[in-house]
Write a protein that holds these residues in place. Structure first.
Motif, PDB file in Angstrom:
ATOM      1  N   MET A 182      36.039 -23.394  15.928  1.00  0.00           N
ATOM      2  CA  MET A 182      36.030 -22.076  15.922  1.00  0.00           C
ATOM      3  C   MET A 182      34.657 -21.855  16.647  1.00  0.00           C
ATOM      4  SD  MET A 182      33.622 -22.086  12.264  1.00  0.00           S
ATOM      5  CE  MET A 182      32.722 -20.691  12.786  1.00  0.00           C
ATOM      6  N   LYS A 183      34.572 -20.761  17.164  1.00  0.00           N
ATOM      7  CA  LYS A 183      33.467 -20.136  17.758  1.00  0.00           C
ATOM      8  C   LYS A 183      32.036 -20.027  17.051  1.00  0.00           C
ATOM      9  CE  LYS A 183      32.870 -17.576  22.051  1.00  0.00           C
ATOM     10  NZ  LYS A 183      33.633 -16.401  23.044  1.00  0.00           N
ATOM     11  N   ASN A 184      31.026 -20.540  17.739  1.00  0.00           N
ATOM     12  CA  ASN A 184      29.673 -20.396  17.034  1.00  0.00           C
ATOM     13  C   ASN A 184      28.750 -19.319  17.764  1.00  0.00           C
ATOM     14  OD1 ASN A 184      30.332 -22.281  15.286  1.00  0.00           O
ATOM     15  ND2 ASN A 184      28.738 -23.448  15.542  1.00  0.00           N
ATOM     16  N   THR A 185      29.081 -18.709  18.902  1.00  0.00           N
ATOM     17  CA  THR A 185      27.998 -18.006  19.450  1.00  0.00           C
ATOM     18  C   THR A 185      28.802 -16.479  19.411  1.00  0.00           C
ATOM     19  OG1 THR A 185      29.275 -18.638  21.609  1.00  0.00           O
ATOM     20  CG2 THR A 185      27.035 -19.283  21.119  1.00  0.00           C
ATOM     21  N   ASN A 186      27.847 -15.520  19.272  1.00  0.00           N
ATOM     22  CA  ASN A 186      28.061 -14.171  19.028  1.00  0.00           C
ATOM     23  C   ASN A 186      27.393 -13.162  19.958  1.00  0.00           C
ATOM     24  OD1 ASN A 186      29.742 -14.214  16.043  1.00  0.00           O
ATOM     25  ND2 ASN A 186      28.254 -15.675  16.047  1.00  0.00           N
ATOM     26  N   ARG A 187      28.040 -12.310  20.628  1.00  0.00           N
ATOM     27  CA  ARG A 187      27.403 -11.370  21.320  1.00  0.00           C
ATOM     28  C   ARG A 187      27.243 -10.186  20.402  1.00  0.00           C
ATOM     29  NH1 ARG A 187      30.407 -11.067  27.500  1.00  0.00           N
ATOM     30  NH2 ARG A 187      29.059 -12.748  28.397  1.00  0.00           N
ATOM     31  N   ILE A 188      26.026  -9.331  20.496  1.00  0.00           N
ATOM     32  CA  ILE A 188      25.802  -8.467  19.641  1.00  0.00           C
ATOM     33  C   ILE A 188      25.351  -7.275  20.621  1.00  0.00           C
ATOM     34  CG2 ILE A 188      24.437  -7.371  17.846  1.00  0.00           C
ATOM     35  CD1 ILE A 188      24.529  -9.854  16.255  1.00  0.00           C
ATOM     36  N   HIS A 189      25.925  -6.287  21.000  1.00  0.00           N
ATOM     37  CA  HIS A 189      25.563  -5.089  21.658  1.00  0.00           C
ATOM     38  C   HIS A 189      25.102  -3.913  21.079  1.00  0.00           C
ATOM     39  CE1 HIS A 189      27.774  -7.365  24.699  1.00  0.00           C
ATOM     40  NE2 HIS A 189      28.819  -7.433  23.810  1.00  0.00           N
ATOM     41  N   VAL A 190      23.817  -3.419  21.114  1.00  0.00           N
ATOM     42  CA  VAL A 190      23.412  -2.376  20.395  1.00  0.00           C
ATOM     43  C   VAL A 190      23.355  -1.135  21.573  1.00  0.00           C
ATOM     44  CG1 VAL A 190      21.523  -1.477  19.135  1.00  0.00           C
ATOM     45  CG2 VAL A 190      21.991  -3.678  19.044  1.00  0.00           C
ATOM     46  N   GLU A 191      24.017   0.091  21.079  1.00  0.00           N
ATOM     47  CA  GLU A 191      24.182   1.331  21.915  1.00  0.00           C
ATOM     48  C   GLU A 191      23.185   2.497  21.342  1.00  0.00           C
ATOM     49  OE1 GLU A 191      28.567   0.625  23.716  1.00  0.00           O
ATOM     50  OE2 GLU A 191      28.188   1.884  22.411  1.00  0.00           O
ATOM     51  N   PHE A 192      22.474   3.190  22.111  1.00  0.00           N
ATOM     52  CA  PHE A 192      22.042   4.400  21.605  1.00  0.00           C
ATOM     53  C   PHE A 192      22.438   5.271  22.393  1.00  0.00           C
ATOM     54  CE2 PHE A 192      19.210   0.595  21.078  1.00  0.00           C
ATOM     55  CZ  PHE A 192      18.777   0.655  19.479  1.00  0.00           C
ATOM     56  N   THR A 193      22.509   6.682  21.814  1.00  0.00           N
ATOM     57  CA  THR A 193      22.862   7.910  22.301  1.00  0.00           C
ATOM     58  C   THR A 193      22.004   8.953  21.615  1.00  0.00           C
ATOM     59  OG1 THR A 193      24.574   9.415  22.846  1.00  0.00           O
ATOM     60  CG2 THR A 193      24.749   8.327  20.641  1.00  0.00           C
ATOM     61  N   SER A 194      21.747  10.111  22.477  1.00  0.00           N
ATOM     62  CA  SER A 194      20.874  11.110  22.256  1.00  0.00           C
ATOM     63  C   SER A 194      21.767  12.152  21.331  1.00  0.00           C
ATOM     64  CB  SER A 194      20.289  11.857  23.298  1.00  0.00           C
ATOM     65  OG  SER A 194      19.517  12.780  22.935  1.00  0.00           O
ATOM     66  N   ASN A 195      21.180  12.754  20.242  1.00  0.00           N
ATOM     67  CA  ASN A 195      22.092  13.929  19.701  1.00  0.00           C
ATOM     68  C   ASN A 195      21.638  15.362  20.136  1.00  0.00           C
ATOM     69  OD1 ASN A 195      19.769  14.217  18.323  1.00  0.00           O
ATOM     70  ND2 ASN A 195      20.567  15.018  16.535  1.00  0.00           N
ATOM     71  N   ASN A 196      20.565  15.302  20.988  1.00  0.00           N
ATOM     72  CA  ASN A 196      20.108  16.673  21.327  1.00  0.00           C
ATOM     73  C   ASN A 196      20.015  16.983  22.831  1.00  0.00           C
ATOM     74  OD1 ASN A 196      17.882  15.167  21.947  1.00  0.00           O
ATOM     75  ND2 ASN A 196      16.649  15.661  20.357  1.00  0.00           N
ATOM     76  N   GLY A 197      20.406  16.365  23.611  1.00  0.00           N
ATOM     77  CA  GLY A 197      20.462  16.262  25.052  1.00  0.00           C
ATOM     78  C   GLY A 197      19.142  15.878  26.008  1.00  0.00           C
ATOM     79  N   HIS A 198      18.415  15.216  24.987  1.00  0.00           N
ATOM     80  CA  HIS A 198      17.088  14.787  25.591  1.00  0.00           C
ATOM     81  C   HIS A 198      17.364  13.541  26.355  1.00  0.00           C
ATOM     82  CE1 HIS A 198      14.305  17.667  22.924  1.00  0.00           C
ATOM     83  NE2 HIS A 198      14.902  18.383  23.768  1.00  0.00           N
ATOM     84  N   PRO A 199      16.845  13.183  27.443  1.00  0.00           N
ATOM     85  CA  PRO A 199      16.819  11.680  28.024  1.00  0.00           C
ATOM     86  C   PRO A 199      16.132  10.903  27.107  1.00  0.00           C
ATOM     87  CG  PRO A 199      15.181  13.138  29.132  1.00  0.00           C
ATOM     88  CD  PRO A 199      15.998  13.874  28.133  1.00  0.00           C
ATOM     89  N   ILE A 200      16.521   9.579  27.255  1.00  0.00           N
ATOM     90  CA  ILE A 200      16.232   8.452  26.594  1.00  0.00           C
ATOM     91  C   ILE A 200      15.550   7.554  27.274  1.00  0.00           C
ATOM     92  CG2 ILE A 200      16.459   6.672  24.738  1.00  0.00           C
ATOM     93  CD1 ILE A 200      19.043   8.148  23.833  1.00  0.00           C
ATOM     94  N   ASP A 201      14.487   6.904  27.435  1.00  0.00           N
ATOM     95  CA  ASP A 201      13.732   5.900  27.942  1.00  0.00           C
ATOM     96  C   ASP A 201      13.990   4.554  27.389  1.00  0.00           C
ATOM     97  OD1 ASP A 201      12.221   4.353  29.555  1.00  0.00           O
ATOM     98  OD2 ASP A 201      10.562   5.123  29.373  1.00  0.00           O
ATOM     99  N   PRO A 202      14.936   3.649  28.037  1.00  0.00           N
ATOM    100  CA  PRO A 202      15.261   2.391  27.448  1.00  0.00           C
ATOM    101  C   PRO A 202      14.126   1.447  27.155  1.00  0.00           C
ATOM    102  CG  PRO A 202      16.993   2.957  28.912  1.00  0.00           C
ATOM    103  CD  PRO A 202      15.806   3.899  29.217  1.00  0.00           C
TER     104      PRO A 202
END
Length: 335
Positions: free
Chosen positions: A177-197
């Protein structure tokens, strides 16, 4: 002519000599149905404990370290290593040069040639003498890891019997069985304002960096898993993704995802992940426990919606949380 007693004794002697000669040359004698008299043992590895529910060992695993222990004394009796393209053959097996008997077999796969994991307390497999020394440890710096970890696999089968049977090849299957896990976290704006990562500190914490010979987690310090990549498009993105890789996830574990807004140090997301991630299993038409799902699923995508003025965004909880495209409603954001 009637056979005499001397004739009968001579015939019996010839038959006995023929049988002895046959046994003495058994290893070189070939039989139509049975093969030769020698016996060979081998192990075939299988990676079917994945979310696709199909055999993926030839596609994903490129190294194997196999260990055989005495099941009573737990002493190491043999170990072998294989790497490279040979493992991509669907018919690949590893030979077991062992006498007939019972053995505990343990496999750690995928890590050979990687600096991410170390086997055994002293650093290399050569130091393993007993079963309880076969520990796999995540290498870290100052209790932190920020790499896309080499895929790590584990397998164990207890008291495997290698029978004393002439003229055959005995194959035993080793599920991994595989022991490693990739976790991707995504963020999106709900008001059209840009996001600074760069305006957010994102990390995962857990105490899962030491795995025992049976793949159970041993006591460990709290490790901080930081992103190894952050992706976005344009100078003023409306969304971005960051990715982290952690080790085995357990339903009773303390794996937490934390997001801090750097502008004022506000912790805008702080979630206990195991039970939350397991809710996404509902989209698969396979009955399984939460732990089985966490063992099978090695890629998790969490999508959050942010709201608020630039630099002061917060999690828009009313939009919920999407995990691998499955919407999860959060009743308590401080899990």
């Amino acid at each position: 002519m009637k056979p005499t007693r001397l004739h009968r004794r001579l015939a019996l002697t010839l038959v006995s000599a023929s049988m002895i000669a046959s046994l003495a040359s058994c290893d070189s004698a070939i039989y139509d149905d049975e093969g030769d008299c020698s016996i060979a043992y081998e192990v075939k590895f299988s990676y079917e404990r994945n979310i696709q529910f199909r055999e993926l060992f030839p596609e994903q695993v490129r190294s194997v370290e196999l260990y055989a222990f005495d099941p009573d004394s737990h002493r190491l009796l043999w170990s072998g290593t294989e790497t490279g393209n040979a493992l991509a053959d669907p018919d690949y097996t590893m030979s077991l040069p062992l006498p007939a008997g019972d053995y505990d077999l343990v496999a750690w796969c995928g890590h050979v040639g990687s600096d991410h994991f170390t086997l055994a307390p002293q650093g290399r497999a050569a130091s393993v003498q007993t079963l309880d020394q076969l520990i796999c440890r995540l290498n870290r710096t100052a209790a932190e890891s920020s790499d896309d970890l080499t895929p790590l696999f584990h397998g164990m089968v207890s008291r495997v019997n290698l029978p004393d049977t002439f003229g055959t090849v005995i194959t035993r299957v080793m599920p991994v069985m595989k022991n490693t896990n990739r976790i991707h976290v995504e963020f999106t704006s709900n008001n059209g304002h840009p996001i600074d990562p760069s305006g957010f500190e994102i990390y995962i914490t857990d105490c899962n960096g030491v795995m025992n010979y049976d793949n159970a987690l041993l006591s460990d310090e709290t490790i901080t898993f930081r992103p190894w990549t952050t992706d976005f498009e344009g100078e003023k993105p409306l969304e971005f993704r960051t990715s982290m890789t952690t080790v085995r996830l357990m339903t009773d574990g303390k794996t937490r995802l934390t997001v801090i807004r750097k502008k004022d140090g506000e912790k805008i997301i702080d979630l206990l992940l195991p039970s939350l991630l397991a809710q996404a299993k509902a989209q698969y038409n396979h009955p399984m426990s939460d732990q089985e799902y966490l063992d099978r699923q090695d890629e998790h995508i969490l999508r959050f919606t942010l709201a608020g003025d630039p630099g002061y965004e917060t999690w828009y909880i009313e939009a919920g949380l999407y995990i691998n495209s499955w919407r999860v409603v959060i009743n308590n954001p401080d899990l």
